[in-house]
Design a protein around this motif. Structure first.
Motif, PDB file in Angstrom:
ATOM      1  N   VAL A  16       0.846  -1.201   0.000  1.00 27.96           N
ATOM      2  CA  VAL A  16       0.000   0.000   0.000  1.00 27.96           C
ATOM      3  C   VAL A  16       0.878   1.247   0.000  1.00 27.96           C
ATOM      4  N   ARG A  17       1.923   1.248   0.810  1.00 26.66           N
ATOM      5  CA  ARG A  17       2.825   2.403   0.858  1.00 26.66           C
ATOM      6  C   ARG A  17       3.447   2.670  -0.517  1.00 26.66           C
ATOM      7  N   LYS A  18       3.924   1.619  -1.186  1.00 24.02           N
ATOM      8  CA  LYS A  18       4.544   1.785  -2.504  1.00 24.02           C
ATOM      9  C   LYS A  18       3.537   2.308  -3.531  1.00 24.02           C
ATOM     10  N   LEU A  19       2.284   1.848  -3.451  1.00 24.63           N
ATOM     11  CA  LEU A  19       1.274   2.268  -4.416  1.00 24.63           C
ATOM     12  C   LEU A  19       0.964   3.757  -4.297  1.00 24.63           C
ATOM     13  N   ARG A  20       0.915   4.271  -3.072  1.00 21.21           N
ATOM     14  CA  ARG A  20       0.517   5.672  -2.894  1.00 21.21           C
ATOM     15  C   ARG A  20       1.693   6.631  -2.768  1.00 21.21           C
ATOM     16  N   GLU A  21       2.892   6.099  -2.734  1.00 24.77           N
ATOM     17  CA  GLU A  21       4.103   6.889  -2.539  1.00 24.77           C
ATOM     18  C   GLU A  21       4.227   8.029  -3.552  1.00 24.77           C
ATOM     19  N   GLY A  22       4.386   9.235  -3.034  1.00 24.06           N
ATOM     20  CA  GLY A  22       4.669  10.389  -3.876  1.00 24.06           C
ATOM     21  C   GLY A  22       3.523  10.877  -4.731  1.00 24.06           C
ATOM     22  N   ASN A  23       2.288  10.446  -4.449  1.00 23.57           N
ATOM     23  CA  ASN A  23       1.166  10.889  -5.271  1.00 23.57           C
ATOM     24  C   ASN A  23       0.144  11.626  -4.407  1.00 23.57           C
ATOM     25  N   PRO A  24       0.221  12.962  -4.355  1.00 27.70           N
ATOM     26  CA  PRO A  24      -0.680  13.732  -3.502  1.00 27.70           C
ATOM     27  C   PRO A  24      -2.115  13.820  -4.021  1.00 27.70           C
ATOM     28  N   THR A  25      -2.396  13.309  -5.233  1.00 21.41           N
ATOM     29  CA  THR A  25      -3.775  13.341  -5.740  1.00 21.41           C
ATOM     30  C   THR A  25      -4.626  12.218  -5.145  1.00 21.41           C
ATOM     31  N   ILE A  26      -3.984  11.224  -4.540  1.00 21.21           N
ATOM     32  CA  ILE A  26      -4.722  10.098  -3.950  1.00 21.21           C
ATOM     33  C   ILE A  26      -5.394  10.553  -2.666  1.00 21.21           C
ATOM     34  N   GLY A  27      -6.707  10.364  -2.611  1.00 20.19           N
ATOM     35  CA  GLY A  27      -7.473  10.710  -1.419  1.00 20.19           C
ATOM     36  C   GLY A  27      -8.068   9.496  -0.733  1.00 20.19           C
ATOM     37  N   ALA A  28      -8.021   8.338  -1.396  1.00 20.54           N
ATOM     38  CA  ALA A  28      -8.597   7.120  -0.823  1.00 20.54           C
ATOM     39  C   ALA A  28      -7.826   5.900  -1.324  1.00 20.54           C
ATOM     40  N   VAL A  29      -7.618   4.958  -0.429  1.00 17.46           N
ATOM     41  CA  VAL A  29      -7.021   3.680  -0.775  1.00 17.46           C
ATOM     42  C   VAL A  29      -7.881   2.597  -0.131  1.00 17.46           C
ATOM     43  N   VAL A  30      -8.345   1.675  -0.958  1.00 18.49           N
ATOM     44  CA  VAL A  30      -9.147   0.550  -0.476  1.00 18.49           C
ATOM     45  C   VAL A  30      -8.412  -0.721  -0.854  1.00 18.49           C
ATOM     46  N   SER A  31      -8.375  -1.658   0.098  1.00 19.38           N
ATOM     47  CA  SER A  31      -7.698  -2.921  -0.196  1.00 19.38           C
ATOM     48  C   SER A  31      -8.547  -4.098   0.244  1.00 19.38           C
ATOM     49  N   PHE A  32      -8.301  -5.225  -0.412  1.00 23.03           N
ATOM     50  CA  PHE A  32      -8.903  -6.503  -0.039  1.00 23.03           C
ATOM     51  C   PHE A  32      -7.766  -7.504   0.081  1.00 23.03           C
ATOM     52  N   LEU A  33      -7.760  -8.240   1.171  1.00 28.22           N
ATOM     53  CA  LEU A  33      -6.759  -9.269   1.411  1.00 28.22           C
ATOM     54  C   LEU A  33      -7.476 -10.598   1.598  1.00 28.22           C
ATOM     55  N   GLY A  34      -7.204 -11.557   0.717  1.00 28.43           N
ATOM     56  CA  GLY A  34      -7.820 -12.882   0.802  1.00 28.43           C
ATOM     57  C   GLY A  34      -6.853 -13.874   1.415  1.00 28.43           C
ATOM     58  N   LEU A  35      -7.383 -14.720   2.302  1.00 32.60           N
ATOM     59  CA  LEU A  35      -6.582 -15.682   3.051  1.00 32.60           C
ATOM     60  C   LEU A  35      -7.088 -17.104   2.846  1.00 32.60           C
ATOM     61  N   VAL A  36      -6.215 -18.074   3.060  1.00 29.44           N
ATOM     62  CA  VAL A  36      -6.604 -19.481   3.021  1.00 29.44           C
ATOM     63  C   VAL A  36      -7.324 -19.800   4.329  1.00 29.44           C
ATOM     64  N   ARG A  37      -8.531 -20.357   4.206  1.00 28.60           N
ATOM     65  CA  ARG A  37      -9.293 -20.792   5.385  1.00 28.60           C
ATOM     66  C   ARG A  37      -9.038 -22.269   5.646  1.00 28.60           C
ATOM     67  N   ASP A  38      -9.311 -22.680   6.858  1.00 31.61           N
ATOM     68  CA  ASP A  38      -9.117 -24.095   7.217  1.00 31.61           C
ATOM     69  C   ASP A  38     -10.387 -24.918   7.062  1.00 31.61           C
ATOM     70  N   LEU A  39     -11.450 -24.311   6.565  1.00 25.38           N
ATOM     71  CA  LEU A  39     -12.722 -25.005   6.400  1.00 25.38           C
ATOM     72  C   LEU A  39     -13.399 -24.503   5.131  1.00 25.38           C
TER      73      LEU A  39
END
Length: 153
Positions: A16-39
């Motif tokens: 996330v830091r690398k994606l928004r680095e040095g770009n002052p026009t960004i006002g929002a960052v949304v992320s989704f992180l998917g994980l392996v479930r055990d069921l």
């Protein structure tokens, strides 16, 4: 727009830091992180393996990013999808969208995940107590995709 298919893990904060680095026009960052479930589907999952065709997969992920940018005001985006053997709690996928406003970022991120779950050429095999099984897209994933498809005339 950035796309990576890899076996290695990744760090959410760093990406996330690398994606928004040095770009002052960004006002929002949304992320989704998917994980392996055990069921899954009532069975214990001890491991999972994701397979893909490299050129085809990267092209599909790039297409998803381009489609999102065409629909919403996206400044930048990132998709990281892991392949190979994975265990419960491992990170599978990261989608990050940067835009001027939160509405565009939320919508683009949700769209990208819905397309990833149904359209990206990945094949998932789970190891369960009854043996290995290939996993298809869920009906709920297909239904979620329909909200992004215009009705037929």
């Amino acid at each position: 727009m950035h796309v990576r298919v890899q076996t290695e893990d990744f760090d959410l904060s760093t990406e996330v830091r690398k994606l928004r680095e040095g770009n002052p026009t960004i006002g929002a960052v949304v992320s989704f992180l998917g994980l392996v479930r055990d069921l899954n589907d009532g069975q214990t999952v001890s491991a999972m393996e994701l397979e893909h065709y490299p050129v085809m997969t990267e092209k599909a992920l790039e297409d998803i990013s381009v489609q999102a940018a065409a629909r919403w005001s996206v400044i930048d985006s990132l998709i990281i999808h892991r392949v190979g053997p994975l265990l419960p709690l491992d990170q599978i996928v990261l989608v990050v969208v940067a835009s001027k406003h939160r509405g565009d970022a939320f919508s683009a991120c949700e769209f990208m995940m819905d397309y990833l779950k149904t359209q990206a050429p990945f094949w998932k095999k789970e190891q369960t107590e009854t043996g290995a099984r290939w996993v298809d897209a869920r009906e709920s994933d297909e239904s979620a995709l329909q909200k992004w498809t215009p009705p037929s005339s």
